[in-house]
Structure formats: C-alpha cells, structure tokens
Enzyme design. Structure first.
Site, PDB file in Angstrom:
ATOM      1  N   GLY A  87      -3.188  -7.651 -10.169  1.00 37.82           N
ATOM      2  CA  GLY A  87      -3.030  -6.375 -10.857  1.00 37.82           C
ATOM      3  C   GLY A  87      -3.582  -6.387 -12.269  1.00 37.82           C
ATOM      4  O   GLY A  87      -3.080  -7.107 -13.130  1.00 37.82           O
ATOM      5  N   GLY A  88      -4.655  -5.620 -12.478  1.00 36.35           N
ATOM      6  CA  GLY A  88      -5.168  -5.413 -13.832  1.00 36.35           C
ATOM      7  C   GLY A  88      -5.803  -6.630 -14.475  1.00 36.35           C
ATOM      8  O   GLY A  88      -5.986  -6.642 -15.694  1.00 36.35           O
ATOM      9  N   CYS A 118       0.835  -1.202   0.000  1.00 37.20           N
ATOM     10  CA  CYS A 118       0.000   0.000   0.000  1.00 37.20           C
ATOM     11  C   CYS A 118       0.870   1.252   0.000  1.00 37.20           C
ATOM     12  O   CYS A 118       1.752   1.399   0.834  1.00 37.20           O
ATOM     13  CB  CYS A 118      -0.921  -0.004   1.221  1.00 37.20           C
ATOM     14  SG  CYS A 118      -1.990   1.424   1.241  1.00 37.20           S
TER      15      CYS A 118
HETATM   16  C1  LIG Z   1     -10.450   0.931  -3.163  1.00 41.28           C
HETATM   17  C2  LIG Z   1      -9.189   0.105  -3.027  1.00 41.28           C
HETATM   18  C3  LIG Z   1      -8.666  -0.148  -1.777  1.00 41.28           C
HETATM   19  C4  LIG Z   1      -7.517  -0.938  -1.624  1.00 41.28           C
HETATM   20  N1  LIG Z   1      -7.084  -1.248  -0.365  1.00 41.28           N
HETATM   21  C5  LIG Z   1      -6.069  -2.143  -0.220  1.00 41.28           C
HETATM   22  C6  LIG Z   1      -5.695  -2.653   1.055  1.00 41.28           C
HETATM   23  O1  LIG Z   1      -6.312  -2.326   2.088  1.00 41.28           O
HETATM   24  N2  LIG Z   1      -4.665  -3.514   1.120  1.00 41.28           N
HETATM   25  C7  LIG Z   1      -3.975  -3.921   0.007  1.00 41.28           C
HETATM   26  O2  LIG Z   1      -3.046  -4.732   0.105  1.00 41.28           O
HETATM   27  N3  LIG Z   1      -4.314  -3.475  -1.204  1.00 41.28           N
HETATM   28  C8  LIG Z   1      -5.336  -2.626  -1.348  1.00 41.28           C
HETATM   29  N4  LIG Z   1      -5.726  -2.236  -2.598  1.00 41.28           N
HETATM   30  C9  LIG Z   1      -5.020  -2.785  -3.772  1.00 41.28           C
HETATM   31  C10 LIG Z   1      -5.682  -4.079  -4.251  1.00 41.28           C
HETATM   32  O3  LIG Z   1      -5.613  -5.083  -3.251  1.00 41.28           O
HETATM   33  C11 LIG Z   1      -4.990  -4.593  -5.538  1.00 41.28           C
HETATM   34  O4  LIG Z   1      -3.649  -4.909  -5.230  1.00 41.28           O
HETATM   35  C12 LIG Z   1      -5.013  -3.558  -6.654  1.00 41.28           C
HETATM   36  O5  LIG Z   1      -6.282  -2.951  -6.771  1.00 41.28           O
HETATM   37  C13 LIG Z   1      -4.619  -4.192  -7.983  1.00 41.28           C
HETATM   38  O6  LIG Z   1      -5.486  -5.239  -8.335  1.00 41.28           O
HETATM   39  P1  LIG Z   1      -6.687  -5.005  -9.407  1.00 41.28           P
HETATM   40  O7  LIG Z   1      -6.059  -4.373 -10.630  1.00 41.28           O
HETATM   41  O8  LIG Z   1      -7.237  -6.375  -9.668  1.00 41.28           O
HETATM   42  O9  LIG Z   1      -7.662  -4.065  -8.783  1.00 41.28           O
HETATM   43  C14 LIG Z   1      -6.863  -1.444  -2.770  1.00 41.28           C
HETATM   44  C15 LIG Z   1      -7.400  -1.194  -4.033  1.00 41.28           C
HETATM   45  C16 LIG Z   1      -8.556  -0.434  -4.178  1.00 41.28           C
HETATM   46  C17 LIG Z   1      -9.133  -0.202  -5.558  1.00 41.28           C
END
Ligand SMILES: Cc1cc2nc3c(=O)[nH]c(=O)nc-3n(C[C@H](O)[C@H](O)[C@H](O)COP(=O)(O)O)c2cc1C
Length: 339
Positions: free
Chosen positions: A215-216, A103
């Site tokens: 991711g993505g 994060c």
């Molecule tokens: C609204 C939001 C909140 C997130 N909060 C966290 C979190 O609390 N802990 C974490 O490890 N990643 C957090 N992430 C990142 C996601 O876990 C993930 O790694 C990131 O969105 C990429 O994956 P995706 O492209 O499938 O969304 C957050 C992402 C979003 C969109």
C-alpha cells in the site's frame, strides 16, 4: 499450540513482489516485469473460482514459463470451490495460491468474497484449510487491516489467528481499511489512511509468520525501509506505472546482478516473446499497453507513448512499431534508479 518455526519455509521468497492487479498484471505484463527482475514474486489478476471452474481454463490460467515464481490469486469463499480451483492452479504450475480478502468492489461483495470476508474469519479459515488439504504449494492470504467500523487491532488479529491456525503460509496486508459503503474501488486504494505501524505490530506479534506489507510504497528505496520491520514488500501501482523501478530490485534488495540495466535491453529481450505471441494471434497493443511508463523523465518518453498508442492498435501491427517507438527515445536508459 502450533509449532510455527518448523512450519514456515524461507520467508525470503516473499521479500519483494508485484501486486495482483485486475486488467493490469496479465501474462504479458508479468513476462515484461520478469525481464526486469529475476527475484520479484509475481501475482496474477484475481480470478474467481466460478471463472476457473466453469471458464476457459487455458485462456484464464495459461502463463509463460519465464514468469516463475508466479502466484495465482483466487476470489471466492466456498471452501470446496476454493480447494478445486487451487488444485487446478497447482496443476497448471503456479508456485503459490493467494486468496483475495481485500478487494472492495460491489461485484465482489455480492459474491461474498474480497474485503467483506474480513468480517468472516471463520469462513476464510475454512477456505484456507480446504486449499491447504488440496495442494502442496504455499497458500497465502491478502487482506486489509479491517473494513468499515472494525477496529484494526482486533479485526486483523482475528483474521490472522484464524488463517494461521488453518495453515496459511504468509499474510500480505494492504495497510489500510476498505470502506465498503460509499467509496469506489479506486477511492478505496487512496482514501482510507495508511497505517504501516499496524502491520509492523502484526509482525511483532507473530514473529514466525511471514508478513508482507503493501500500500502506497513508491519504490525500492522505500521498500528497503519496510524490510526492517516485515518480511516482504508488495508494490502495486508504482511497479506498473513506473516499471523501470523494477530494475533496482535484484541489485538493491537481493544483492544480485541486475538482469538488464536499461529498458532498451529489456525490450530487446522481450522481442522474441512478442513475436511468438503475434504469431498466435495476440494483438500488439495487448502487450505494448503495459509499456506506457517504461521511460521516465527521459527525452522522447512522450513520443514513445504516443507512437505505441497510435500504431500499436492498428490491425497487423508488428514489432517494428515497438522498434520505431524505442528509436524516438533519445537516451535509451532507465531513469536514475532512485526510489
Ligand atoms: C488496477 C488495479 C487492480 C487491482 N486488482 C486487484 C486484484 O485483482 N486483487 C487484489 O488483491 N488487489 C488488487 N488491487 C490492489 C493492489 O493489489 C494493491 O493492494 C493496491 O493497489 C495497493 O498497493 P499500491 O499502493 O502499491 O498500488 C488492484 C489495484 C489496482 C490499481
């Protein structure tokens, strides 16, 4: 030399998961997701060790039995605090403790946890070691491929070597860097380029360590392609914004019958939970806010969203608001489960 083979259990438990997302994957959201798939591993929002050690634990950590398997994600870096928080999580019944090393927000940086820990593998390893000593459930790490000007080849290797030696049971890798200076957390989920090959190489170098890619990834079809290279796939935004995609997880990734085949059935199955929550004083909107993407490309989807947005927030709003919203959807089936 660590004997990896005997150490790791069945990596299939990580084959598909929904990412931890702050403000999104709360317990209501997880119950909703669970009704679409028995098999997905679900993750909580990140909770800091400070909140767990000093906050209202029941409110922060309480969850519904139906959510299993569910993992608690921790934010922190002090090994003693991590160990104590992990133990509290285990006692609450969580199935896994996951440490956030990905994060990028400033708040997190100041507290010396999240993505900035990519630069401190030894400290992360001490945290993992402390948690492993404190609990019997798996301890995993969610990280990036690197931060700022780090070389992802060496940065990810160093972190992996350190946490695996400390006993980590799996690595979840968001396949892009975090740039800690200048980008907002939101930009840090889109702007640094994705590098799936880096994660595939990690798996090739550590064949016995469960490696999960994130991711993505847009849907279950794409997930299946990644599974040719890694042990598991974690979906974040696609799972939340288009939850109907989760209906395909059990049949397409596990060869099992789907739990429900239409969103209408999912909502019907969710009604008793919603009624129980309303009795406890939960506002309808706290639950229905997670439903905005439930119908995709279906006539009436917009009316469904609008009805929930306008009426779900009214004091005393009950399940009839949800039923009325569903009635506005013409064909109450999930959109075709193409990924
Ligand atoms: C609204 C939001 C909140 C997130 N909060 C966290 C979190 O609390 N802990 C974490 O490890 N990643 C957090 N992430 C990142 C996601 O876990 C993930 O790694 C990131 O969105 C990429 O994956 P995706 O492209 O499938 O969304 C957050 C992402 C979003 C969109």
């Amino acid at each position: 030399m660590i004997d990896l083979k005997s150490k790791y259990g069945d990596a299939r438990v990580w084959r598909f998961s929904v990412a931890p997302m702050m403000d999104w994957t709360d317990r209501h959201c997880r119950v909703f997701h669970r009704l679409m798939t028995r098999r997905a591993r679900l993750y909580t929002e990140m909770l800091t060790t400070g909140a767990i050690l000093h906050g209202d634990r029941q409110r922060l950590l309480g969850f519904d039995e139906s959510e299993h398997p569910v993992a608690l994600q921790l934010g922190g870096s002090d090994p003693r605090d991590l160990a104590a928080s992990a133990k509290i999580g285990e006692d609450f019944g969580y199935d896994e403790i996951n440490l956030n090393v990905g994060c990028p927000s400033d708040r997190v940086k100041d507290g010396r946890f999240g993505a900035c820990l990519m630069a401190e593998p030894a400290l992360v390893a001490r945290g993992v070691d402390a948690m492993k000593r404190a609990v019997g459930i798996p301890v995993t790490v969610k990280c990036r491929i690197g931060i700022d000007d780090q070389d992802p080849e060496t940065a990810l290797d160093e972190l992996t070597r350190a946490v695996i030696a400390a006993g980590a049971d799996a690595l979840i890798v968001h396949a892009r860097k975090a740039w800690l200076n200048g980008l907002s957390p939101k930009e840090n989920r889109d702007v640094p380029p994705l590098d799936y090959d880096r994660v595939y190489r990690l798996k090739a170098a550590w064949p016995d360590v469960p490696v999960i890619i994130n991711g993505g990834i847009a849907g279950v079809g794409e997930a299946r392609e990644h599974l040719g290279f890694v042990d598991g796939v974690m979906l974040g935004r696609a799972a939340y914004q288009e939850p109907w995609r989760l209906l395909a997880v059990d049949p397409e990734l596990f060869g099992e019958a789907p739990r429900h085949t239409t969103m209408k059935d999912v909502f019907e199955a969710m009604m008793p939970y919603i009624e129980r929550e309303l009795m406890k004083g939960t506002r309808l909107h706290s639950i229905t806010r997670h439903f905005v993407g439930a119908f995709h490309g279906v006539p009436g989807a917009r009316a469904f969203r609008r009805h929930l947005a306008e009426n779900g927030v009214k004091p005393g709003a009950g399940v009839s608001v949800l039923r009325e919203a569903i009635a506005l959807v013409e064909h109450r089936v999930a959109a075709p489960i193409a990924a």
